[in-house]
Write a protein that holds these residues in place. Structure first.
Motif, PDB file in Angstrom:
ATOM      1  N   MET A  32       0.817  -1.207   0.000  1.00  0.00           N
ATOM      2  CA  MET A  32       0.000   0.000   0.000  1.00  0.00           C
ATOM      3  C   MET A  32       0.854   1.261   0.000  1.00  0.00           C
ATOM      4  SD  MET A  32      -3.090  -0.953   2.623  1.00  0.00           S
ATOM      5  CE  MET A  32      -4.242  -2.275   2.262  1.00  0.00           C
ATOM      6  N   GLY A  33       1.869   1.306   0.850  1.00  0.00           N
ATOM      7  CA  GLY A  33       2.724   2.483   0.911  1.00  0.00           C
ATOM      8  C   GLY A  33       3.483   2.707  -0.376  1.00  0.00           C
ATOM      9  N   PHE A  34       3.996   1.619  -0.957  1.00  0.00           N
ATOM     10  CA  PHE A  34       4.690   1.743  -2.238  1.00  0.00           C
ATOM     11  C   PHE A  34       3.747   2.237  -3.327  1.00  0.00           C
ATOM     12  CE2 PHE A  34       5.147  -0.377  -6.358  1.00  0.00           C
ATOM     13  CZ  PHE A  34       6.338   0.188  -6.799  1.00  0.00           C
ATOM     14  N   ARG A  35       2.531   1.700  -3.362  1.00  0.00           N
ATOM     15  CA  ARG A  35       1.590   2.079  -4.419  1.00  0.00           C
ATOM     16  C   ARG A  35       1.186   3.549  -4.278  1.00  0.00           C
ATOM     17  NH1 ARG A  35       1.838  -1.123  -8.208  1.00  0.00           N
ATOM     18  NH2 ARG A  35       1.507  -2.842  -6.735  1.00  0.00           N
ATOM     19  N   ILE A  36       0.956   4.000  -3.063  1.00  0.00           N
ATOM     20  CA  ILE A  36       0.593   5.402  -2.859  1.00  0.00           C
ATOM     21  C   ILE A  36       1.714   6.314  -3.330  1.00  0.00           C
ATOM     22  CG2 ILE A  36       0.147   7.151  -1.082  1.00  0.00           C
ATOM     23  CD1 ILE A  36      -1.377   4.985   0.461  1.00  0.00           C
ATOM     24  N   SER A  37       2.951   5.979  -2.964  1.00  0.00           N
ATOM     25  CA  SER A  37       4.094   6.806  -3.356  1.00  0.00           C
ATOM     26  C   SER A  37       4.303   6.791  -4.870  1.00  0.00           C
ATOM     27  CB  SER A  37       5.355   6.311  -2.645  1.00  0.00           C
ATOM     28  OG  SER A  37       6.479   7.047  -3.044  1.00  0.00           O
ATOM     29  N   ALA A  38       4.228   5.592  -5.478  1.00  0.00           N
ATOM     30  CA  ALA A  38       4.490   5.475  -6.915  1.00  0.00           C
ATOM     31  C   ALA A  38       3.395   6.146  -7.740  1.00  0.00           C
ATOM     32  CB  ALA A  38       4.618   4.007  -7.297  1.00  0.00           C
ATOM     33  N   GLU A  39       2.127   5.904  -7.395  1.00  0.00           N
ATOM     34  CA  GLU A  39       1.036   6.468  -8.184  1.00  0.00           C
ATOM     35  C   GLU A  39       0.920   7.980  -7.976  1.00  0.00           C
ATOM     36  OE1 GLU A  39      -0.490   4.852 -10.434  1.00  0.00           O
ATOM     37  OE2 GLU A  39       0.375   2.910  -9.901  1.00  0.00           O
ATOM     38  N   MET A  40       1.304   8.467  -6.817  1.00  0.00           N
ATOM     39  CA  MET A  40       1.308   9.917  -6.615  1.00  0.00           C
ATOM     40  C   MET A  40       2.358  10.560  -7.510  1.00  0.00           C
ATOM     41  SD  MET A  40      -0.621  11.867  -4.872  1.00  0.00           S
ATOM     42  CE  MET A  40      -0.752  13.652  -4.903  1.00  0.00           C
ATOM     43  N   GLY A  41       3.490   9.884  -7.680  1.00  0.00           N
ATOM     44  CA  GLY A  41       4.510  10.399  -8.589  1.00  0.00           C
ATOM     45  C   GLY A  41       4.061  10.405 -10.035  1.00  0.00           C
ATOM     46  N   ARG A  42       3.155   9.508 -10.404  1.00  0.00           N
ATOM     47  CA  ARG A  42       2.611   9.465 -11.762  1.00  0.00           C
ATOM     48  C   ARG A  42       1.349  10.303 -11.909  1.00  0.00           C
ATOM     49  NH1 ARG A  42       3.186   3.599 -10.929  1.00  0.00           N
ATOM     50  NH2 ARG A  42       5.213   2.918 -11.742  1.00  0.00           N
ATOM     51  N   SER A  43       0.937  10.978 -10.846  1.00  0.00           N
ATOM     52  CA  SER A  43      -0.273  11.818 -10.829  1.00  0.00           C
ATOM     53  C   SER A  43      -1.546  11.007 -11.025  1.00  0.00           C
ATOM     54  CB  SER A  43      -0.184  12.930 -11.893  1.00  0.00           C
ATOM     55  OG  SER A  43       0.903  13.793 -11.608  1.00  0.00           O
ATOM     56  N   ASN A  44      -1.517   9.718 -10.678  1.00  0.00           N
ATOM     57  CA  ASN A  44      -2.724   8.885 -10.706  1.00  0.00           C
ATOM     58  C   ASN A  44      -3.418   8.994  -9.352  1.00  0.00           C
ATOM     59  OD1 ASN A  44      -2.180   8.021 -13.331  1.00  0.00           O
ATOM     60  ND2 ASN A  44      -0.950   6.296 -12.612  1.00  0.00           N
ATOM     61  N   VAL A  45      -4.059  10.136  -9.128  1.00  0.00           N
ATOM     62  CA  VAL A  45      -4.617  10.422  -7.808  1.00  0.00           C
ATOM     63  C   VAL A  45      -5.787   9.496  -7.481  1.00  0.00           C
ATOM     64  CG1 VAL A  45      -5.533  12.250  -6.346  1.00  0.00           C
ATOM     65  CG2 VAL A  45      -3.889  12.811  -8.123  1.00  0.00           C
ATOM     66  N   ASP A  46      -6.524   9.059  -8.503  1.00  0.00           N
ATOM     67  CA  ASP A  46      -7.645   8.154  -8.224  1.00  0.00           C
ATOM     68  C   ASP A  46      -7.161   6.824  -7.654  1.00  0.00           C
ATOM     69  OD1 ASP A  46      -6.406   7.512 -10.568  1.00  0.00           O
ATOM     70  OD2 ASP A  46      -8.233   7.130 -11.705  1.00  0.00           O
ATOM     71  N   MET A  47      -6.004   6.345  -8.143  1.00  0.00           N
ATOM     72  CA  MET A  47      -5.442   5.106  -7.603  1.00  0.00           C
ATOM     73  C   MET A  47      -4.958   5.309  -6.174  1.00  0.00           C
ATOM     74  SD  MET A  47      -4.984   1.970  -8.274  1.00  0.00           S
ATOM     75  CE  MET A  47      -4.043   0.528  -7.807  1.00  0.00           C
ATOM     76  N   VAL A  48      -4.409   6.474  -5.894  1.00  0.00           N
ATOM     77  CA  VAL A  48      -3.986   6.779  -4.527  1.00  0.00           C
ATOM     78  C   VAL A  48      -5.180   6.735  -3.576  1.00  0.00           C
ATOM     79  CG1 VAL A  48      -2.986   8.551  -3.031  1.00  0.00           C
ATOM     80  CG2 VAL A  48      -2.009   8.151  -5.296  1.00  0.00           C
ATOM     81  N   TRP A  49      -6.281   7.361  -3.990  1.00  0.00           N
ATOM     82  CA  TRP A  49      -7.472   7.357  -3.153  1.00  0.00           C
ATOM     83  C   TRP A  49      -8.076   5.963  -3.038  1.00  0.00           C
ATOM     84  CZ3 TRP A  49      -9.393  10.791   0.151  1.00  0.00           C
ATOM     85  CH2 TRP A  49      -8.933  12.106   0.068  1.00  0.00           C
ATOM     86  N   ALA A  50      -7.942   5.146  -4.073  1.00  0.00           N
ATOM     87  CA  ALA A  50      -8.419   3.762  -3.982  1.00  0.00           C
ATOM     88  C   ALA A  50      -7.631   2.990  -2.930  1.00  0.00           C
ATOM     89  CB  ALA A  50      -8.304   3.081  -5.345  1.00  0.00           C
ATOM     90  N   GLU A  51      -6.318   3.193  -2.885  1.00  0.00           N
ATOM     91  CA  GLU A  51      -5.501   2.557  -1.846  1.00  0.00           C
ATOM     92  C   GLU A  51      -5.886   3.066  -0.461  1.00  0.00           C
ATOM     93  OE1 GLU A  51      -3.346   0.198  -1.805  1.00  0.00           O
ATOM     94  OE2 GLU A  51      -2.754  -0.122  -3.870  1.00  0.00           O
ATOM     95  N   ILE A  52      -6.136   4.368  -0.361  1.00  0.00           N
ATOM     96  CA  ILE A  52      -6.555   4.937   0.923  1.00  0.00           C
ATOM     97  C   ILE A  52      -7.882   4.332   1.366  1.00  0.00           C
ATOM     98  CG2 ILE A  52      -7.309   7.065   2.057  1.00  0.00           C
ATOM     99  CD1 ILE A  52      -5.268   8.560   0.334  1.00  0.00           C
ATOM    100  N   ALA A  53      -8.801   4.141   0.418  1.00  0.00           N
ATOM    101  CA  ALA A  53     -10.094   3.539   0.750  1.00  0.00           C
ATOM    102  C   ALA A  53      -9.927   2.111   1.254  1.00  0.00           C
ATOM    103  CB  ALA A  53     -11.010   3.572  -0.476  1.00  0.00           C
ATOM    104  N   VAL A  54      -9.055   1.331   0.599  1.00  0.00           N
ATOM    105  CA  VAL A  54      -8.807  -0.046   1.045  1.00  0.00           C
ATOM    106  C   VAL A  54      -8.194  -0.048   2.440  1.00  0.00           C
ATOM    107  CG1 VAL A  54      -7.464  -2.127   0.588  1.00  0.00           C
ATOM    108  CG2 VAL A  54      -8.601  -0.955  -1.293  1.00  0.00           C
ATOM    109  N   ALA A  55      -7.241   0.855   2.669  1.00  0.00           N
ATOM    110  CA  ALA A  55      -6.613   0.935   3.987  1.00  0.00           C
ATOM    111  C   ALA A  55      -7.634   1.331   5.058  1.00  0.00           C
ATOM    112  CB  ALA A  55      -5.458   1.934   3.954  1.00  0.00           C
ATOM    113  N   ALA A  56      -8.512   2.278   4.729  1.00  0.00           N
ATOM    114  CA  ALA A  56      -9.524   2.703   5.693  1.00  0.00           C
ATOM    115  C   ALA A  56     -10.496   1.572   6.012  1.00  0.00           C
ATOM    116  CB  ALA A  56     -10.275   3.919   5.150  1.00  0.00           C
TER     117      ALA A  56
END
Length: 290
Positions: free
Chosen positions: A237-261
């Motif tokens: 999860m942490g790797f995906r948030i960091s990597a997708e934020m660097g690619r500006s894929n904010v929807d994927m970042v929020w999807a990871e946040i939703a799974v974590a929540a």
């Protein structure tokens, strides 16, 4: 281009949900099943109202997705990325969080029992524990990665450190919660240290222990995700948030946040249910609070 209709529709839904929740909270139901359903419906409806308001603001004011994607976009990304999200969940939660949680809480409980038997350990170890518990995870995580490598074992070490001392401190306080009169009564029955611990002091400590378990259920997830920012395989999860934020894929970042929540809330809920089953005698549980 703005669409005010979305915003005003969301506001109306919010007000309607608020009014219905107020009615549910004030209404007295005599059926236990209906009362339980109403208690579950209040937070669920409140959450749906927040999502509706979020959707209305984003669509009504044409907020760029790079700043804040709409919940519908996040849901669509979540449904189309289930294999990736499952791999990240398995790496972070099933391996790092659960393993570190069990080890950290278990070690904290055992050491608390030893401290209770030794005044020297109580005076020497507890101040050190308070000091270590104040260390920031961003300082601990890189060291653990250097010691244990980039895989999930280093994340387990971070979770153990984060969960050990809350369990230790709460268990020590819980073991001291029984009154002197109760302990004197046990001594009049010629009960030794172990029978007093098992039959009196440990049951009195259960609310404190479960308090630590509930706190650690969220600390463990936070620690594992943050630790993955400092070194991990290409999964987590942490790797995906960091990597997708660097690619500006904010929807994927929020999807990871939703799974974590969802994972953190479900984990907390399971611990709370276990608390109700074990401490059914406690006034807070008998009164319907967790």
């Amino acid at each position: 281009m703005t669409h005010p209709g979305w915003f005003f529709g969301a506001i109306l839904f919010w007000l309607a949900a608020w009014a219905f929740n107020e009615w549910l909270v004030r209404r007295k139901f005599f059926s236990p099943a209906i009362k339980r359903i109403s208690r579950m419906a209040v937070p669920l409806l409140f959450g749906l109202a927040i999502l509706a308001l979020w959707e209305g603001v984003v669509r009504g004011f044409a907020v760029p997705p790079i700043l804040l994607p709409a919940p519908s976009a996040i849901l669509a990304r979540l449904l189309t990325s289930l294999p990736i999200l499952w791999a990240d969940f398995r790496q972070t939660f099933l391996k790092s969080v659960l393993t570190g949680y069990v080890l950290g809480c278990g070690l904290g409980f055992v050491v608390a029992i030893l401290i209770d038997r030794s005044p020297f350990l109580q005076r020497g170890l507890l101040p050190i524990g308070n000091f270590v518990s104040a260390l920031p995870v961003v300082g601990i995580a890189p060291i653990m990665v250097m010691w244990f490598g980039f895989d999930w074992q280093s994340k387990v070490a971070v979770v153990v450190i984060m969960t050990f001392f809350p369990m230790l401190v709460n268990t020590v306080q819980g073991l001291a919660a029984s009154s002197h009169m109760e302990r004197d009564l046990m001594r009049t029955y010629a009960a030794g240290w172990w029978p007093t611990l098992i039959k009196l002091r440990l049951p009195a400590a259960w609310p404190f222990i479960f308090n630590a378990l509930k706190i650690n259920s969220t600390l463990a997830l936070i620690g594992a995700i943050v630790a993955e920012f400092f070194g991990t395989p290409i999964v987590g999860m942490g790797f995906r948030i960091s990597a997708e934020m660097g690619r500006s894929n904010v929807d994927m970042v929020w999807a990871e946040i939703a799974v974590a929540a969802l994972a953190g809330s479900g984990f907390y809920g399971l611990v709370a249910l276990a608390e109700r089953a074990v401490t059914f005698w406690h006034p807070s549980v008998r009164g319907g609070r967790t």
